[in-house]
Design a protein around this motif. Structure first.
Motif, PDB file in Angstrom:
ATOM      1  N   PRO A  37       0.766  -1.214   0.000  1.00  0.00           N
ATOM      2  CA  PRO A  37       0.000   0.000   0.000  1.00  0.00           C
ATOM      3  C   PRO A  37       0.814   1.290   0.000  1.00  0.00           C
ATOM      4  N   SER A  38       2.130   1.230   0.145  1.00  0.00           N
ATOM      5  CA  SER A  38       2.865   2.476   0.364  1.00  0.00           C
ATOM      6  C   SER A  38       3.567   3.038  -0.864  1.00  0.00           C
ATOM      7  N   GLN A  39       3.978   2.210  -1.774  1.00  0.00           N
ATOM      8  CA  GLN A  39       4.826   2.680  -2.864  1.00  0.00           C
ATOM      9  C   GLN A  39       4.145   2.480  -4.212  1.00  0.00           C
ATOM     10  N   ASP A  40       4.192   3.515  -5.033  1.00  0.00           N
ATOM     11  CA  ASP A  40       3.593   3.462  -6.371  1.00  0.00           C
ATOM     12  C   ASP A  40       4.570   2.765  -7.312  1.00  0.00           C
ATOM     13  N   TRP A  41       4.672   1.448  -7.183  1.00  0.00           N
ATOM     14  CA  TRP A  41       5.624   0.660  -7.963  1.00  0.00           C
ATOM     15  C   TRP A  41       5.301   0.726  -9.441  1.00  0.00           C
ATOM     16  N   GLU A  42       4.016   0.828  -9.796  1.00  0.00           N
ATOM     17  CA  GLU A  42       3.654   0.863 -11.208  1.00  0.00           C
ATOM     18  C   GLU A  42       4.282   2.070 -11.898  1.00  0.00           C
ATOM     19  N   THR A  43       4.117   3.252 -11.309  1.00  0.00           N
ATOM     20  CA  THR A  43       4.695   4.461 -11.890  1.00  0.00           C
ATOM     21  C   THR A  43       6.214   4.372 -11.921  1.00  0.00           C
ATOM     22  N   ILE A  45       8.148   1.677 -12.046  1.00  0.00           N
ATOM     23  CA  ILE A  45       8.579   0.719 -13.066  1.00  0.00           C
ATOM     24  C   ILE A  45       8.390   1.292 -14.464  1.00  0.00           C
ATOM     25  N   LEU A  46       7.235   1.877 -14.718  1.00  0.00           N
ATOM     26  CA  LEU A  46       6.961   2.421 -16.057  1.00  0.00           C
ATOM     27  C   LEU A  46       7.961   3.509 -16.435  1.00  0.00           C
ATOM     28  N   ARG A  47       8.264   4.379 -15.488  1.00  0.00           N
ATOM     29  CA  ARG A  47       9.259   5.431 -15.761  1.00  0.00           C
ATOM     30  C   ARG A  47      10.632   4.839 -16.066  1.00  0.00           C
ATOM     31  N   ALA A  48      11.007   3.840 -15.275  1.00  0.00           N
ATOM     32  CA  ALA A  48      12.336   3.242 -15.443  1.00  0.00           C
ATOM     33  C   ALA A  48      12.431   2.404 -16.720  1.00  0.00           C
ATOM     34  N   LEU A  49      11.314   1.867 -17.190  1.00  0.00           N
ATOM     35  CA  LEU A  49      11.321   1.053 -18.412  1.00  0.00           C
ATOM     36  C   LEU A  49      11.173   1.880 -19.691  1.00  0.00           C
ATOM     37  N   ASN A  67       1.622  -5.975 -17.275  1.00  0.00           N
ATOM     38  CA  ASN A  67       1.361  -7.415 -17.349  1.00  0.00           C
ATOM     39  C   ASN A  67       2.589  -8.175 -17.838  1.00  0.00           C
ATOM     40  N   THR A  68       3.272  -7.625 -18.837  1.00  0.00           N
ATOM     41  CA  THR A  68       4.487  -8.272 -19.340  1.00  0.00           C
ATOM     42  C   THR A  68       5.563  -8.263 -18.264  1.00  0.00           C
ATOM     43  N   PHE A  69       5.716  -7.132 -17.585  1.00  0.00           N
ATOM     44  CA  PHE A  69       6.678  -7.043 -16.485  1.00  0.00           C
ATOM     45  C   PHE A  69       6.386  -8.113 -15.433  1.00  0.00           C
ATOM     46  N   LEU A  70       5.126  -8.202 -14.993  1.00  0.00           N
ATOM     47  CA  LEU A  70       4.750  -9.159 -13.948  1.00  0.00           C
ATOM     48  C   LEU A  70       4.953 -10.607 -14.395  1.00  0.00           C
ATOM     49  N   GLU A  71       4.696 -10.876 -15.661  1.00  0.00           N
ATOM     50  CA  GLU A  71       4.915 -12.228 -16.198  1.00  0.00           C
ATOM     51  C   GLU A  71       6.391 -12.607 -16.111  1.00  0.00           C
ATOM     52  N   VAL A  72       7.254 -11.702 -16.571  1.00  0.00           N
ATOM     53  CA  VAL A  72       8.694 -11.973 -16.553  1.00  0.00           C
ATOM     54  C   VAL A  72       9.193 -12.032 -15.111  1.00  0.00           C
ATOM     55  N   GLU A  73       8.774 -11.092 -14.282  1.00  0.00           N
ATOM     56  CA  GLU A  73       9.196 -11.066 -12.884  1.00  0.00           C
ATOM     57  C   GLU A  73       8.779 -12.359 -12.175  1.00  0.00           C
ATOM     58  N   GLY A  74       7.529 -12.770 -12.345  1.00  0.00           N
ATOM     59  CA  GLY A  74       7.038 -13.985 -11.699  1.00  0.00           C
ATOM     60  C   GLY A  74       7.801 -15.226 -12.130  1.00  0.00           C
ATOM     61  N   SER A 120      16.652   0.828  -9.376  1.00  0.00           N
ATOM     62  CA  SER A 120      15.654   1.898  -9.498  1.00  0.00           C
ATOM     63  C   SER A 120      14.586   1.866  -8.415  1.00  0.00           C
ATOM     64  N   ILE A 121      14.451   0.767  -7.708  1.00  0.00           N
ATOM     65  CA  ILE A 121      13.413   0.662  -6.689  1.00  0.00           C
ATOM     66  C   ILE A 121      13.507   1.810  -5.679  1.00  0.00           C
ATOM     67  N   GLY A 122      14.706   2.294  -5.435  1.00  0.00           N
ATOM     68  CA  GLY A 122      14.893   3.412  -4.514  1.00  0.00           C
ATOM     69  C   GLY A 122      14.320   4.720  -5.014  1.00  0.00           C
ATOM     70  N   THR A 123      13.976   4.788  -6.301  1.00  0.00           N
ATOM     71  CA  THR A 123      13.405   6.015  -6.868  1.00  0.00           C
ATOM     72  C   THR A 123      11.899   5.909  -7.082  1.00  0.00           C
ATOM     73  N   TRP A 124      11.323   4.742  -6.813  1.00  0.00           N
ATOM     74  CA  TRP A 124       9.878   4.597  -7.005  1.00  0.00           C
ATOM     75  C   TRP A 124       9.156   5.483  -5.994  1.00  0.00           C
ATOM     76  N   PRO A 125       8.172   6.245  -6.445  1.00  0.00           N
ATOM     77  CA  PRO A 125       7.528   7.209  -5.542  1.00  0.00           C
ATOM     78  C   PRO A 125       6.661   6.542  -4.477  1.00  0.00           C
ATOM     79  N   VAL A 126       6.522   7.243  -3.367  1.00  0.00           N
ATOM     80  CA  VAL A 126       5.649   6.831  -2.271  1.00  0.00           C
ATOM     81  C   VAL A 126       4.320   7.541  -2.474  1.00  0.00           C
ATOM     82  N   PHE A 127       3.208   6.840  -2.235  1.00  0.00           N
ATOM     83  CA  PHE A 127       1.900   7.483  -2.348  1.00  0.00           C
ATOM     84  C   PHE A 127       1.833   8.663  -1.384  1.00  0.00           C
ATOM     85  N   PRO A 128       1.179   9.753  -1.783  1.00  0.00           N
ATOM     86  CA  PRO A 128       1.156  10.972  -0.958  1.00  0.00           C
ATOM     87  C   PRO A 128       0.607  10.776   0.457  1.00  0.00           C
ATOM     88  N   ASP A 129      -0.366   9.901   0.640  1.00  0.00           N
ATOM     89  CA  ASP A 129      -0.984   9.746   1.962  1.00  0.00           C
ATOM     90  C   ASP A 129      -0.268   8.732   2.860  1.00  0.00           C
TER      91      ASP A 129
END
Length: 185
Positions: A37-43, A45-49, A67-74, A120-129
């Motif tokens: 719930p804390s980190q906007d991993w989608e944004t 990952i998309l920025r980094a890709l 979906n492609t990312f999750l398939e490869v990651e899994g 890049s995980i260290g640059t993934w944004p945290v949700f504002p709330d």
């Protein structure tokens, strides 16, 4: 109406806290912090890709890319359950680059790009709330992290969430990562 995963969790925690105030039955609240719930991993990952996927069919839509990312990651998590997440992310990047540009021959610069994506995980944004919600929750619960990453990858996020030592918002009671468990959840 709850609008984010963290708000939903906060709402449920508040209800549980109120129901258990007399018996004090909740002592520990465990949740994931890398991604919802804390980190906007989608944004993140998309920025980094973006550099490797721009203009390719893999970038056709946000959903298709994720979906492609999750398939490869899994697939890689299943094959390498004890691999550090930063290394796994580098392999995900390499696989996505190979799929996006099948005619391309890998170079040293590509290897550097794969490694950079892994970090890049260290640059993934945290949700504002998130920061305020975690600080509020920490007043009622011991917060323990169960994260699907390695300790080094989580360290940056932990510093962002807890705050700097001189102005710490709260401290996690414990942190458990996939690296500690030797497997991904």
């Amino acid at each position: 109406v709850c609008t984010t995963a963290l708000e939903i969790q906060t709402h449920h925690v508040r209800r549980l806290r109120d129901a258990c105030r007399e018996c004090r039955c909740i002592r520990l609240y465990v949740f994931a912090t890398q991604g919802p719930p804390s980190q906007d991993w989608e944004t993140g990952i998309l920025r980094a890709l973006e550099p490797i996927l721009a203009g390719t069919p893999l970038a056709a839509s946000r959903e298709a890319t994720l979906n492609t990312f999750l398939e490869v990651e899994g697939d890689l998590q299943a094959r390498y359950p004890d691999m550090r997440y930063s290394e796994l992310l580098a392999r995900v990047h390499a696989e996505l680059a190979a799929r996006a540009h099948p005619e391309h021959t890998s170079t040293a610069a590509d290897e550097e790009a794969h490694a950079a994506f892994g970090q890049s995980i260290g640059t993934w944004p945290v949700f504002p709330d998130t920061l305020d919600a975690l600080a509020r929750l920490s007043k009622h619960f011991k917060l323990t992290v169960l994260s699907n990453v390695d300790r080094a990858s989580f360290a940056h996020t932990q510093r962002v969430l807890e705050g700097p030592p001189e102005a710490q918002r709260f401290a996690f009671a414990a942190v458990y990562t996939a690296e500690d468990a030797g497997a991904y959840k």
